[in-house]
Design a protein around this motif. Sequence first.
Motif, PDB file in Angstrom:
ATOM      1  N   UNK A 209      22.294 -87.267 -50.176  1.00 20.98           N
ATOM      2  CA  UNK A 209      21.751 -87.960 -49.172  1.00 20.98           C
ATOM      3  C   UNK A 209      20.724 -87.506 -48.631  1.00 20.98           C
ATOM      4  N   UNK A 210      19.551 -87.971 -47.531  1.00 22.47           N
ATOM      5  CA  UNK A 210      18.536 -87.717 -47.038  1.00 22.47           C
ATOM      6  C   UNK A 210      19.277 -87.431 -45.508  1.00 22.47           C
ATOM      7  N   UNK A 211      19.053 -86.431 -45.196  1.00 25.05           N
ATOM      8  CA  UNK A 211      19.954 -86.038 -43.717  1.00 25.05           C
ATOM      9  C   UNK A 211      18.375 -86.013 -42.865  1.00 25.05           C
ATOM     10  N   UNK A 212      18.953 -86.568 -41.407  1.00 25.01           N
ATOM     11  CA  UNK A 212      18.131 -86.785 -40.427  1.00 25.01           C
ATOM     12  C   UNK A 212      18.657 -86.019 -39.224  1.00 25.01           C
ATOM     13  N   UNK A 213      19.966 -85.429 -39.351  1.00 23.60           N
ATOM     14  CA  UNK A 213      20.477 -84.795 -38.206  1.00 23.60           C
ATOM     15  C   UNK A 213      21.574 -83.963 -38.658  1.00 23.60           C
ATOM     16  N   UNK A 214      22.409 -83.398 -37.702  1.00 19.37           N
ATOM     17  CA  UNK A 214      23.582 -82.690 -37.975  1.00 19.37           C
ATOM     18  C   UNK A 214      24.403 -82.546 -36.559  1.00 19.37           C
ATOM     19  N   UNK A 215      25.589 -82.632 -36.576  1.00 20.21           N
ATOM     20  CA  UNK A 215      26.246 -82.382 -35.442  1.00 20.21           C
ATOM     21  C   UNK A 215      26.027 -83.670 -34.248  1.00 20.21           C
ATOM     22  N   UNK A 216      25.556 -84.946 -34.940  1.00 22.78           N
ATOM     23  CA  UNK A 216      25.607 -85.965 -34.286  1.00 22.78           C
ATOM     24  C   UNK A 216      24.094 -86.162 -33.678  1.00 22.78           C
ATOM     25  N   UNK A 217      23.279 -85.341 -33.797  1.00 19.63           N
ATOM     26  CA  UNK A 217      21.980 -85.314 -33.238  1.00 19.63           C
ATOM     27  C   UNK A 217      20.807 -84.856 -34.109  1.00 19.63           C
ATOM     28  N   UNK A 218      19.430 -85.389 -33.701  1.00 20.19           N
ATOM     29  CA  UNK A 218      18.422 -85.144 -34.709  1.00 20.19           C
ATOM     30  C   UNK A 218      18.437 -83.608 -35.239  1.00 20.19           C
ATOM     31  N   UNK A 219      17.688 -83.633 -36.606  1.00 21.48           N
ATOM     32  CA  UNK A 219      17.704 -82.663 -37.204  1.00 21.48           C
ATOM     33  C   UNK A 219      16.867 -81.219 -36.668  1.00 21.48           C
ATOM     34  N   UNK A 220      17.443 -80.210 -36.328  1.00 23.47           N
ATOM     35  CA  UNK A 220      16.636 -79.133 -35.869  1.00 23.47           C
ATOM     36  C   UNK A 220      15.501 -78.822 -36.496  1.00 23.47           C
ATOM     37  N   UNK A 221      14.458 -78.329 -36.005  1.00 28.48           N
ATOM     38  CA  UNK A 221      13.183 -78.042 -36.622  1.00 28.48           C
ATOM     39  C   UNK A 221      13.514 -77.001 -37.842  1.00 28.48           C
ATOM     40  N   UNK A 222      14.255 -75.979 -37.530  1.00 32.22           N
ATOM     41  CA  UNK A 222      14.748 -74.951 -38.531  1.00 32.22           C
ATOM     42  C   UNK A 222      15.579 -75.144 -39.839  1.00 32.22           C
ATOM     43  N   UNK A 223      16.186 -76.475 -39.672  1.00 31.52           N
ATOM     44  CA  UNK A 223      17.014 -77.094 -40.665  1.00 31.52           C
ATOM     45  C   UNK A 223      16.235 -78.093 -41.591  1.00 31.52           C
ATOM     46  N   UNK A 224      14.707 -78.262 -41.128  1.00 32.46           N
ATOM     47  CA  UNK A 224      14.281 -79.156 -41.814  1.00 32.46           C
ATOM     48  C   UNK A 224      13.884 -80.638 -41.336  1.00 32.46           C
ATOM     49  N   UNK A 225      13.695 -80.656 -40.017  1.00 34.81           N
ATOM     50  CA  UNK A 225      13.318 -81.906 -39.512  1.00 34.81           C
ATOM     51  C   UNK A 225      12.034 -82.585 -39.994  1.00 34.81           C
TER      52      UNK A 225
END
Length: 319
Positions: A209-225
Motif C-alpha cells: 500500500x501507499x499509506x497516508x495515515x495511521x490510527x485513523x488520521x493523517x500520517x505524522x511527519x516523523x512516519x513519512x508524511x
Amino acid sequence: MNILKKPSWYISENEVTPKEIFDKRRGFLKLGAASLVATSSVIELFAKESLPLKNLNYLEDKNPDKLELNSYEQITSYNNFYEFTTSKEGVKPLSKTLNTNSWDIIVDGLVEKEMIIRFDDLLKNFQLEERIYRFRCVEGWSMVVPWIGFKLSDFIKYVKPLSKAKYIRFETLFDDEMFPDQARGFFSTISYPYVEGLRLDEAMNDLTILAVGLYGSSMPKQNGAPIRLIVPWKYGFKSIKSIARVSFVEEEPLNSWQKENPREYGFYANVNPNVDHPRWSQKKERVLGKFFKQDTLMFNGYQKEVASLYANMDLKKYF
Ligand SMILES: Nc1nc2c(c(=O)[nH]1)N[C@H]1C(S)=C(S)[C@@H](COP(=O)(O)O)O[C@H]1N2
Ligand SMILES: [Mo]
C-alpha cells in the motif's frame, strides 16, 4: 483536590489495549457533534489516549489475526528517518520542519503519460483502507501498526505503466531546508534522495500500500508524511517515506541501503529468519514495548500471500 466521578464506560488506559481505546473513540465519533458537549472526563479520556482526531474515511480492518497494536505514542516516538537524524527519539521533534503543504508527486519513466499529481487530488481517486500490519526493521525491532492507505496496485492502474516497465522506483523529497541531514552535503549520513524500488509484481501484490495515515488520521511527519510505501513482508527500510517521485523503469533500481552497503543490504530485503544479517541474527525480534523477544516469521508472517513471488529464487542470494 480534583475528584472526578468516573462514568461507567471509563477504564484506565493501562487496563485496555490501544485497540480497545481506539474502538471506544470510534464509538464516540459515530455519535457526532452532539456527544461532544464534552465533560471534563471526556476531555481527560481523549488526552489519555493521546490519539489525534480521526480525519480519514476508510474501510476498517477487522484484524482477523487479532494482532496486538502498538500505541500511537510508541509508533510516533521511535522512528528511523535519516533525513532528520539517526536518533530514533530525535526524529519526532526535528520533523516539524517537514512542510507537506501543496505536496506534488512526479510520475515519470515508462508510463503512458508522465505527470505531476498534487497529493490532495491524488487522494480523491482511491478507496482508503485500514491495514493492520506487522512491521519489522532489519535492526531487530518490530511493531504492529494500523496504517491507512490505498493499494499501490490501484495507483499503478491509474497511471498506466507501459509493458516495458519491470520495476517501480520511489524517491523521497530532496529539500535541504526541510531535512537537516540533506543540508550536510558531503558529510550527510547517507546519500540523498532516499531511493527504494520493487519488482512490478511485488508492487501489484494486494498487501502493498501507499499509506497516508495511521490510527485513523493523517500520517505524522516523523512516519513519512504525507505519503509513504508500506511493504509488510519486507524489512522496514523498503517502506520509503515522504515520496515525491515515482518512476517506472526497466532495470532493477539501486536502493539507498544497497548503495550504502551492498554486502549487508540487497534489493529484495524480504523478512527471513533463516538468512542472518552479516553482523546479527534475524531469528528473533523485540516488539516495541515488550520485554521478551519473539520469533521472527518467514516473510514477516505473510508467507501465504507472497511466497509465490519468490518460488524459484535462492533467498540467500537475493537477500
Ligand atoms: N526517506 C526515508 N525513508 C525511510 C527511512 C529513512 O531513513 N528515510 N528509514 C526506513 C527504515 S530503516 C525504517 S525501519 C522505516 C521506519 O518507519 P517508522 O519510523 O514509521 O517506524 O522507515 C524506512 N523509510
Ligand atoms: Mo529499519
